[in-house]
Design an enzyme around this catalytic site. Structure first.
Site, PDB file in Angstrom:
ATOM      1  N   LYS A 126      -6.860   6.998  -5.565  1.00 40.59           N
ATOM      2  CA  LYS A 126      -7.341   5.631  -5.441  1.00 40.59           C
ATOM      3  C   LYS A 126      -8.016   5.393  -4.082  1.00 40.59           C
ATOM      4  O   LYS A 126      -7.590   5.945  -3.063  1.00 40.59           O
ATOM      5  CB  LYS A 126      -6.140   4.688  -5.621  1.00 40.59           C
ATOM      6  CG  LYS A 126      -6.449   3.213  -5.799  1.00 40.59           C
ATOM      7  CD  LYS A 126      -5.137   2.500  -6.125  1.00 40.59           C
ATOM      8  CE  LYS A 126      -5.283   0.996  -6.224  1.00 40.59           C
ATOM      9  NZ  LYS A 126      -3.988   0.358  -6.552  1.00 40.59           N
ATOM     10  N   SER A 207      -3.964  -2.837 -10.166  1.00 39.41           N
ATOM     11  CA  SER A 207      -5.182  -2.595  -9.424  1.00 39.41           C
ATOM     12  C   SER A 207      -5.681  -1.158  -9.530  1.00 39.41           C
ATOM     13  O   SER A 207      -6.832  -0.867  -9.190  1.00 39.41           O
ATOM     14  CB  SER A 207      -4.954  -2.965  -7.953  1.00 39.41           C
ATOM     15  OG  SER A 207      -4.026  -2.101  -7.338  1.00 39.41           O
ATOM     16  N   SER A 231       0.811  -2.259 -10.371  1.00 35.79           N
ATOM     17  CA  SER A 231      -0.504  -1.625 -10.278  1.00 35.79           C
ATOM     18  C   SER A 231      -0.547  -0.155 -10.647  1.00 35.79           C
ATOM     19  O   SER A 231      -1.617   0.422 -10.745  1.00 35.79           O
ATOM     20  CB  SER A 231      -1.081  -1.817  -8.870  1.00 35.79           C
ATOM     21  OG  SER A 231      -1.422  -3.157  -8.668  1.00 35.79           O
TER      22      SER A 231
END
Length: 543
Positions: A126, A207, A231
């Site tokens: 990420k 997310s 997330s």
């Protein structure tokens, strides 16, 4: 990221995929596969589709593939699926050194050195995790689009030591979905909107949207997401993946753009429990720069795959979140089928109500996150290689560049956080005690009182439609991320089935550092159910 729902009840385009070294550019030549020919095309026979870490290791050991050839195939796949065809828009930047790293791992293998199960294995991480290389670390925000980290995050360093090939970084909800109360998950000002691979007009959830979409669509072998509240587990559930949110402290947070020092953690996102278990052990470790990890040393397992037991449900007592017996009718049926399967494999099911008491102590979570976000982000930005050096600078940048930075929703969460004072404030300390300690006590009490091995529930609802105008909507009435998130406890989600072609996950939650037990339970369920569905890149849901 589901914290918002829980609490409620371009100029820098050159920094993205075009920032690939010249040697890699040739791998991104136009594909002969015409995905645009049919909006509902199937996966076109990609050789690495659904392949596991173990299978890739075997193919490298038997000279079928090299690490370089695997990286080349994934780069081509990213070009065909992510930036063309369905245009998932999940990968925000590729590593221009990926092929060089793969070559080095191949050279080591040829000389007889294999570092472990991740040797030569590509991974996507990420875009809020520092890498001390040529890639940027931005949390998807144009405000820090110039940030190139000087050093690896602790977990990135662990990946390199294990021989993994960091292939690139994935898009995310900007600032890990801590910018606005009506944001759209999977959208960032730097990366745009990520799509999910099952029904491409649907949201991959945040997310860690880019990691979820990427790994589900076989853009890479395995990935890393981060979670404050939902997330990892939410995008894993929505994208038909196994996601592990570890105990806070099992993985270091050093070098990760923060929200909450008490709730943040990175974790594996994979297509199988075994792959997730492999990665969990690789990145676990004590980091002197993250005090939370100092408590984990004696509790870290060197190899979590030792707990993969197909009979792991036999004799186990599982607490069933009874409020999840009501919700979307089709999802209810799938949940009941999962419960029946758990019973058939020897588990005893006891109905409990965890969410009601947790809801009573959760009111201070948003206060805690705002205080910790301001404190943590200011510390991170003060050392970052970015012109922006504070949360106030971020707010000012967004206002000055509103058309690009805030075209759909604003930044009221950032502004509210900026008003918070230090972590010695009574308001913060009271809120922290109520949410963190309160939730830990509730979970531990439920486990102890009912003599449970774990608690199960529906991870969250199905993927909602992408809506940049109104932001995220509800997803079937389910959410189970809050308790483990606020307590800092482990949470594993496993594919449970699909509703109109949209995946939904089954959650396993327990107390601190109980990952080995949860992996045993999750693996046994996975092997008995086999509910992972291959994405079909449809344009709409089916009856």
């Amino acid at each position: 990221m589901q914290r918002r729902n829980f609490l409620k009840t371009t100029s820098l385009a050159g920094l993205t995929l075009t920032a690939v070294a010249a040697g890699t550019q040739s791998l991104l030549a136009e594909s002969t596969t015409d995905y645009a020919a049919s909006p509902d095309h199937k996966d076109a026979g990609f050789a690495l589709s659904e392949i596991t870490i173990t299978e890739l290791q075997h193919k490298m050991q038997t000279n079928v593939y090299t690490s370089r050839s695997i990286v080349e195939m994934y780069l081509k796949r990213i070009h065909e699926i992510d930036k063309n065809g369905p245009k998932l828009n999940a990968v925000i930047e590729l590593n221009p050194d990926a092929l060089k790293i793969a070559d080095a791992m191949d050279k080591e293998r040829k000389s007889g050195k294999v570092r472990g199960p991740m040797h030569g294995i590509p991974i996507l991480i990420k875009d809020n995790i520092n890498t001390g290389d040529k890639m940027h670390t931005t949390a998807g925000a144009l405000a820090i689009g110039d940030n190139i980290a000087s050093h690896d995050a602790f977990i990135a360093k662990k990946l390199r030591e294990a021989g993994a090939v960091i292939l690139g970084k994935t898009n995310l909800s900007e600032w890990a979905n801590f910018r606005s109360t009506r944001s759209t998950s999977g959208w960032s000002s730097r990366g745009g909107q990520t799509r999910m691979p099952y029904v491409t007009v649907r949201n991959p959830s945040g997310s860690s949207a880019g990691t979820g979409s990427s790994i589900s669509a076989s853009l890479c072998t395995i990935g890393i997401g981060t979670e404050t509240n939902g997330s990892i587990v939410s995008p894993s559930s929505v994208n038909g993946l196994v996601g592990i949110k570890p105990t806070v402290g099992l993985w270091s947070r050093t070098g990760i753009i923060p929200i909450s020092v008490t709730q943040d953690t990175a974790g594996p996102m994979a297509r199988t429990v075994k792959d997730a278990a492999i990665l969990l052990g690789v990145c676990a470790g004590v980091d002197q720069d993250d005090n939370f990890t100092l408590n984990s040393n004696a509790k870290i397992e060197k190899d979590y795959t030792l707990f993969l037991d197909a009979d792991g449900l036999k004799g186990k007592r599982l607490g069933l979140e009874k409020t999840h017996l009501r919700g979307n009718e089709t999802a209810e049926i799938i949940f009941h089928q999962a419960i029946d399967l758990l019973k058939s494999k020897g588990a005893e099911i006891i109905e409990i109500d965890l969410l009601t008491p947790v809801r009573e102590v959760s009111r201070g979570e948003n206060t805690v996150l705002q205080y910790e976000f301001k404190d943590g982000l200011n510390k991170y930005l003060a050392k970052a290689n970015s012109k922006v050096k504070s949360l106030q600078d971020v707010i000012d940048f967004n206002k000055a560049n509103e058309a690009k930075a805030m075209p759909f929703f604003k930044q009221e969460t950032l502004e509210q956080s900026q008003k918070r004072e230090g972590l010695d404030t009574k308001e913060y300390l009271d809120a922290l005690k109520g949410t963190s300690e309160g939730t830990k006590n509730i979970i531990d009490n439920v486990l102890k009182t009912n003599k449970l091995d774990a608690i199960i529930g529906v991870t969250n609802g199905m993927a909602v439609c992408i809506d940049l105008v109104n932001g995220d909507s509800g997803g079937g009435g389910f959410s189970f991320s809050g308790p483990a998130a606020m307590a800092g406890y482990p949470h594993i989600t496993v594919p449970m089935g699909t509703v109109h072609g949209l995946p939904i996950g089954l959650s396993f939650v327990s107390t601190a550092y109980d990952e080995a037990n949860l992996i045993k339970l999750a693996y046994a369920y996975e092997q008995a159910s086999k509910k992972r569905a291959v994405p079909m890149f449809k344009s709409e849901v089916t009856a």
